[in-house]
Design an enzyme around this catalytic site. Structure first.
Site, PDB file in Angstrom:
ATOM      1  N   TYR A  68       0.768  -1.163  -0.298  1.00 44.45           N
ATOM      2  CA  TYR A  68       0.164  -0.067  -0.045  1.00 44.45           C
ATOM      3  C   TYR A  68       0.783   1.090   0.048  1.00 44.45           C
ATOM      4  O   TYR A  68       1.520   1.730   0.918  1.00 44.45           O
ATOM      5  CB  TYR A  68      -0.850   0.007   1.107  1.00 44.45           C
ATOM      6  CG  TYR A  68      -1.688  -0.988   1.152  1.00 44.45           C
ATOM      7  CD1 TYR A  68      -2.274  -1.668   0.116  1.00 44.45           C
ATOM      8  CD2 TYR A  68      -2.527  -1.450   2.622  1.00 44.45           C
ATOM      9  CE1 TYR A  68      -3.286  -2.824   0.330  1.00 44.45           C
ATOM     10  CE2 TYR A  68      -3.524  -2.290   2.499  1.00 44.45           C
ATOM     11  CZ  TYR A  68      -4.041  -2.992   1.400  1.00 44.45           C
ATOM     12  OH  TYR A  68      -4.833  -4.076   1.531  1.00 44.45           O
ATOM     13  N   HIS A 148      -0.421 -11.693   0.692  1.00 45.83           N
ATOM     14  CA  HIS A 148      -1.515 -10.950   0.130  1.00 45.83           C
ATOM     15  C   HIS A 148      -2.530 -11.737  -0.937  1.00 45.83           C
ATOM     16  O   HIS A 148      -3.591 -11.582  -1.143  1.00 45.83           O
ATOM     17  CB  HIS A 148      -0.922  -9.694  -0.713  1.00 45.83           C
ATOM     18  CG  HIS A 148      -1.576  -8.384  -0.423  1.00 45.83           C
ATOM     19  ND1 HIS A 148      -1.327  -7.297  -0.200  1.00 45.83           N
ATOM     20  CD2 HIS A 148      -3.094  -8.423  -0.585  1.00 45.83           C
ATOM     21  CE1 HIS A 148      -2.300  -6.330  -0.337  1.00 45.83           C
ATOM     22  NE2 HIS A 148      -3.517  -7.035  -0.677  1.00 45.83           N
ATOM     23  N   GLY A 229     -17.901  -1.762  -0.213  1.00 47.86           N
ATOM     24  CA  GLY A 229     -17.772  -1.834  -1.804  1.00 47.86           C
ATOM     25  C   GLY A 229     -17.032  -0.545  -1.998  1.00 47.86           C
ATOM     26  O   GLY A 229     -17.724   0.058  -3.075  1.00 47.86           O
TER      27      GLY A 229
END
Length: 339
Positions: A68, A148, A229
């Protein structure tokens, strides 16, 4: 809240749930949103304030990953923000995207605009991944460590075995899996007990029934990522700006987004009747799907973070759940999947 409401919100601290042998708050915090290039630009000061707001509001599990942000940005931000408060939280992170120079990337196909991700789960590199994450996080151990994505070129049991060695060495406390199949979960669990499986799961992305069944059978916790979402279920997304990763997701194409917002109007109507936000309804709905579910919503705004975490205290009765099930079963989503 209306007199006909079937939701109840208490004033108590956040309830806890178990991810295998790890006890955490029923809702955690997903820190991915705090790195630039995800939902547009953000500075580190604002990011640290947001993360601390989550901890102050009762989140005791913080989720990040080595991939990230650029060069481990997200882990470093999490480490700085939690300095002096490490004992208040469990830190979960993931590995396999931040590849050292010279390490071969292995393509992992996804149903997303750019088509594939690059991972490497070779066990020879796993300890190095963990040590880099420990340095970035400024901690001596990782509470929950996930590959991941499974590496399609490496036997998954080999990757899991390398994490088991880290657990034996005391660098990691619990094994997690991310984005796996039921078969991969069973194979991994045979190597070392799995505490949690992280999956995309929300009102607009059903979980795979076989995976849920395997997790329940094995006593493995479930950690839904993108439980809102990618922000859609907050009911506040009318367009996607430049620099936002959702520009790559067909569900957020202008025409699809409008259609999807129209089709989710009945869900937002239920939230309004109950006197809660659409985001709170989406999170409470997930919590009611299984007692070992711990969603990890992310937000950059302290007020929204507090609202999201308050969903851990929202109770939905059987009538409301049945009504939502009917609505969702009849709602067709435009634009495929997020991943």
């Amino acid at each position: 809240m209306t007199n006909s409401s079937k939701a109840h919100t208490s004033k108590q601290s956040l309830p806890t749930r178990r991810l295998g042998g790890l006890e955490v708050s029923a809702l955690g915090y997903g820190a991915m949103v705090l790195s630039p290039g995800v939902y547009g630009e953000i500075d580190d000061e604002r990011g640290e304030r947001a993360l601390l707001a989550a901890v102050d509001a009762g989140a005791t599990i913080i989720d990040t990953a080595d991939g990230y942000g650029v060069d481990g940005h997200n882990e470093r931000l999490v480490g700085r923000a939690l300095r002096g408060r490490r004992d208040q939280v469990a830190i979960a992170t993931k590995f396999g995207f931040r590849l050292p120079e010279g390490v071969e990337p292995h393509p992992f196909p996804i149903g997303y605009a750019f088509g594939e991700l690059a991972v490497n789960g070779d066990p020879a590199y796993v300890r190095g991944y963990a040590e880099a994450s420990l340095r970035g996080l400024g901690t001596d151990y990782i509470d929950l460590y996930y590959p991941h994505f499974p590496d399609p070129q490496v036997p998954f049991e080999d990757t899991v075995g390398a994490v088991a060695e880290l657990i034996e060495a005391g660098l990691v406390r619990h094994l997690g899996l991310s984005n796996v199949t039921a078969g991969q979960l069973r194979a991994a669990h045979a190597v070392h007990p799995v505490a949690a499986v992280q999956i995309e799961w929300s009102m607009w992305k059903p979980a795979e029934p076989e995976l849920l069944a395997a997790a329940r059978e094995l006593g493995v916790g479930l950690v839904p990522w993108s439980p809102l979402g990618a922000g859609f279920l907050t009911g506040t997304v009318g367009k996607v700006d430049e620099g936002d990763f959702r520009q790559n997701a067909p569900r957020f194409d202008a025409a699809n987004l409008k259609a999807n917002n129209d089709r989710f109007a009945p869900v937002r109507g239920v939230a309004e009747e109950l006197g809660i936000t659409p985001a709170q309804l989406a999170l409470a709905w997930l919590l009611h799907q299984d007692p070992n579910v711990v969603p990890i919503p992310g937000s950059r705004t302290p007020r929204h973070i507090e609202e999201n975490l308050a969903a851990a205290r929202v109770e939905l009765d059987a009538q409301v759940l049945a009504r939502l099930s009917g609505i969702l079963g009849e709602t067709e989503i435009e634009g495929g999947t997020l991943l």
